[in-house]
Design a protein around this motif. Structure first.
Motif, PDB file in Angstrom:
ATOM      1  N   UNK A   1      42.444 -23.841  -2.073  1.00 28.98           N
ATOM      2  CA  UNK A   1      42.259 -22.752  -1.116  1.00 28.98           C
ATOM      3  C   UNK A   1      42.302 -23.229   0.336  1.00 28.98           C
ATOM      4  N   UNK A   2      42.404 -24.534   0.553  1.00 30.31           N
ATOM      5  CA  UNK A   2      42.512 -25.102   1.895  1.00 30.31           C
ATOM      6  C   UNK A   2      43.993 -25.177   2.268  1.00 30.31           C
ATOM      7  N   UNK A   3      44.329 -24.752   3.485  1.00 29.55           N
ATOM      8  CA  UNK A   3      45.711 -24.827   3.953  1.00 29.55           C
ATOM      9  C   UNK A   3      46.041 -26.275   4.282  1.00 29.55           C
ATOM     10  N   UNK A   4      46.909 -26.872   3.481  1.00 34.15           N
ATOM     11  CA  UNK A   4      47.230 -28.289   3.628  1.00 34.15           C
ATOM     12  C   UNK A   4      48.267 -28.563   4.707  1.00 34.15           C
ATOM     13  N   UNK A   5      48.761 -27.506   5.351  1.00 32.39           N
ATOM     14  CA  UNK A   5      49.750 -27.686   6.411  1.00 32.39           C
ATOM     15  C   UNK A   5      49.189 -27.304   7.773  1.00 32.39           C
ATOM     16  N   UNK A   6      47.888 -27.234   7.872  1.00 30.54           N
ATOM     17  CA  UNK A   6      47.236 -26.909   9.138  1.00 30.54           C
ATOM     18  C   UNK A   6      46.091 -27.887   9.377  1.00 30.54           C
ATOM     19  N   UNK A   7      45.741 -28.061  10.624  1.00 25.40           N
ATOM     20  CA  UNK A   7      44.622 -28.931  10.972  1.00 25.40           C
ATOM     21  C   UNK A   7      44.944 -30.399  10.759  1.00 25.40           C
ATOM     22  N   UNK A   8      43.943 -31.144  10.324  1.00 18.86           N
ATOM     23  CA  UNK A   8      44.104 -32.587  10.107  1.00 18.86           C
ATOM     24  C   UNK A   8      45.130 -32.855   9.013  1.00 18.86           C
ATOM     25  N   UNK A   9      45.104 -32.067   7.957  1.00 19.99           N
ATOM     26  CA  UNK A   9      46.063 -32.262   6.873  1.00 19.99           C
ATOM     27  C   UNK A   9      47.493 -32.012   7.348  1.00 19.99           C
ATOM     28  N   UNK A  10      47.664 -31.072   8.226  1.00 20.48           N
ATOM     29  CA  UNK A  10      48.979 -30.810   8.794  1.00 20.48           C
ATOM     30  C   UNK A  10      49.493 -31.986   9.602  1.00 20.48           C
ATOM     31  N   UNK A  11      48.588 -32.637  10.339  1.00 19.60           N
ATOM     32  CA  UNK A  11      48.990 -33.809  11.109  1.00 19.60           C
ATOM     33  C   UNK A  11      49.352 -34.984  10.204  1.00 19.60           C
ATOM     34  N   UNK A  12      48.658 -35.133   9.095  1.00 14.58           N
ATOM     35  CA  UNK A  12      49.010 -36.178   8.131  1.00 14.58           C
ATOM     36  C   UNK A  12      50.391 -35.885   7.548  1.00 14.58           C
ATOM     37  N   UNK A  13      50.622 -34.642   7.192  1.00 17.58           N
ATOM     38  CA  UNK A  13      51.905 -34.190   6.651  1.00 17.58           C
ATOM     39  C   UNK A  13      53.042 -34.491   7.631  1.00 17.58           C
ATOM     40  N   UNK A  14      52.847 -34.121   8.892  1.00 20.14           N
ATOM     41  CA  UNK A  14      53.863 -34.362   9.918  1.00 20.14           C
ATOM     42  C   UNK A  14      54.032 -35.848  10.210  1.00 20.14           C
ATOM     43  N   UNK A  15      52.938 -36.596  10.164  1.00 20.37           N
ATOM     44  CA  UNK A  15      53.012 -38.026  10.413  1.00 20.37           C
ATOM     45  C   UNK A  15      53.829 -38.752   9.360  1.00 20.37           C
ATOM     46  N   UNK A  16      53.596 -38.423   8.104  1.00 24.49           N
ATOM     47  CA  UNK A  16      54.375 -39.039   7.020  1.00 24.49           C
ATOM     48  C   UNK A  16      55.847 -38.662   7.166  1.00 24.49           C
ATOM     49  N   UNK A  17      56.121 -37.398   7.490  1.00 25.85           N
ATOM     50  CA  UNK A  17      57.507 -36.968   7.677  1.00 25.85           C
ATOM     51  C   UNK A  17      58.158 -37.707   8.842  1.00 25.85           C
ATOM     52  N   UNK A  18      57.423 -37.914   9.921  1.00 27.70           N
ATOM     53  CA  UNK A  18      57.965 -38.626  11.077  1.00 27.70           C
ATOM     54  C   UNK A  18      58.258 -40.086  10.745  1.00 27.70           C
ATOM     55  N   UNK A  19      57.369 -40.724  10.002  1.00 25.95           N
ATOM     56  CA  UNK A  19      57.591 -42.128   9.618  1.00 25.95           C
ATOM     57  C   UNK A  19      58.831 -42.249   8.737  1.00 25.95           C
ATOM     58  N   UNK A  20      58.988 -41.348   7.787  1.00 25.31           N
ATOM     59  CA  UNK A  20      60.163 -41.389   6.912  1.00 25.31           C
ATOM     60  C   UNK A  20      61.431 -41.126   7.733  1.00 25.31           C
ATOM     61  N   UNK A  21      61.367 -40.214   8.676  1.00 27.67           N
ATOM     62  CA  UNK A  21      62.516 -39.938   9.528  1.00 27.67           C
ATOM     63  C   UNK A  21      62.908 -41.169  10.340  1.00 27.67           C
ATOM     64  N   UNK A  22      61.943 -41.845  10.910  1.00 24.32           N
ATOM     65  CA  UNK A  22      62.227 -43.047  11.700  1.00 24.32           C
ATOM     66  C   UNK A  22      62.817 -44.149  10.818  1.00 24.32           C
ATOM     67  N   UNK A  23      62.266 -44.343   9.639  1.00 23.25           N
ATOM     68  CA  UNK A  23      62.801 -45.353   8.717  1.00 23.25           C
ATOM     69  C   UNK A  23      64.246 -45.028   8.345  1.00 23.25           C
ATOM     70  N   UNK A  24      64.529 -43.768   8.055  1.00 22.10           N
ATOM     71  CA  UNK A  24      65.894 -43.369   7.700  1.00 22.10           C
ATOM     72  C   UNK A  24      66.853 -43.551   8.872  1.00 22.10           C
ATOM     73  N   UNK A  25      66.406 -43.220  10.069  1.00 23.90           N
ATOM     74  CA  UNK A  25      67.262 -43.407  11.238  1.00 23.90           C
ATOM     75  C   UNK A  25      67.544 -44.877  11.497  1.00 23.90           C
ATOM     76  N   UNK A  26      66.541 -45.726  11.374  1.00 22.64           N
ATOM     77  CA  UNK A  26      66.745 -47.166  11.551  1.00 22.64           C
ATOM     78  C   UNK A  26      67.719 -47.690  10.508  1.00 22.64           C
ATOM     79  N   UNK A  27      67.546 -47.290   9.261  1.00 24.56           N
ATOM     80  CA  UNK A  27      68.462 -47.716   8.205  1.00 24.56           C
ATOM     81  C   UNK A  27      69.882 -47.244   8.486  1.00 24.56           C
ATOM     82  N   UNK A  28      70.026 -45.998   8.937  1.00 21.77           N
ATOM     83  CA  UNK A  28      71.344 -45.436   9.217  1.00 21.77           C
ATOM     84  C   UNK A  28      72.051 -46.216  10.316  1.00 21.77           C
ATOM     85  N   UNK A  29      71.360 -46.460  11.416  1.00 21.63           N
ATOM     86  CA  UNK A  29      72.002 -47.168  12.522  1.00 21.63           C
ATOM     87  C   UNK A  29      72.283 -48.631  12.185  1.00 21.63           C
TER      88      UNK A  29
END
Length: 87
Positions: A53-81
């Motif tokens: 019943x807790x919204x996992x895409x808002x608040x602190x959990x949302x920041x964790x979600x976005x942080x993991x997505x950002x790290x994966x994006x950076x890793x993929x971009x580094x690998x691509x280049x």
């Protein structure tokens, strides 16, 4: 609304399975394993969001979600280049 969450969960897991299959059988590129793990993370996160019943895409959990997505994006971009520079 719960049906959309379950559908999104199934889609994330299907994409993860396809990427894992492609990584093992065809390409053997490590980036596909990373992306497959990320899709599993997204599927588990969406499943927890639907079942809890807790919204996992808002608040602190949302920041964790976005942080993991950002790290994966950076890793993929580094690998691509780096792979473009090699070829």
């Amino acid at each position: 609304m719960a049906v959309n969450g379950y559908l999104a969960t199934v889609v994330w897991f299907l994409i993860a399975g396809y990427l894992l299959f492609t990584a093992i059988r065809r390409e053997r590129k490590p980036i596909l394993f990373i992306l497959s793990g990320f899709m599993v993370f997204l599927g588990v996160w969406e499943l927890i969001n639907v079942l809890n019943d807790v919204d996992m895409k808002a608040g602190v959990y949302g920041w964790i979600y976005r942080g993991v997505a950002a790290v994966v994006l950076v890793v993929c971009l580094i690998w691509f280049f780096m792979s473009r520079r090699r070829s």
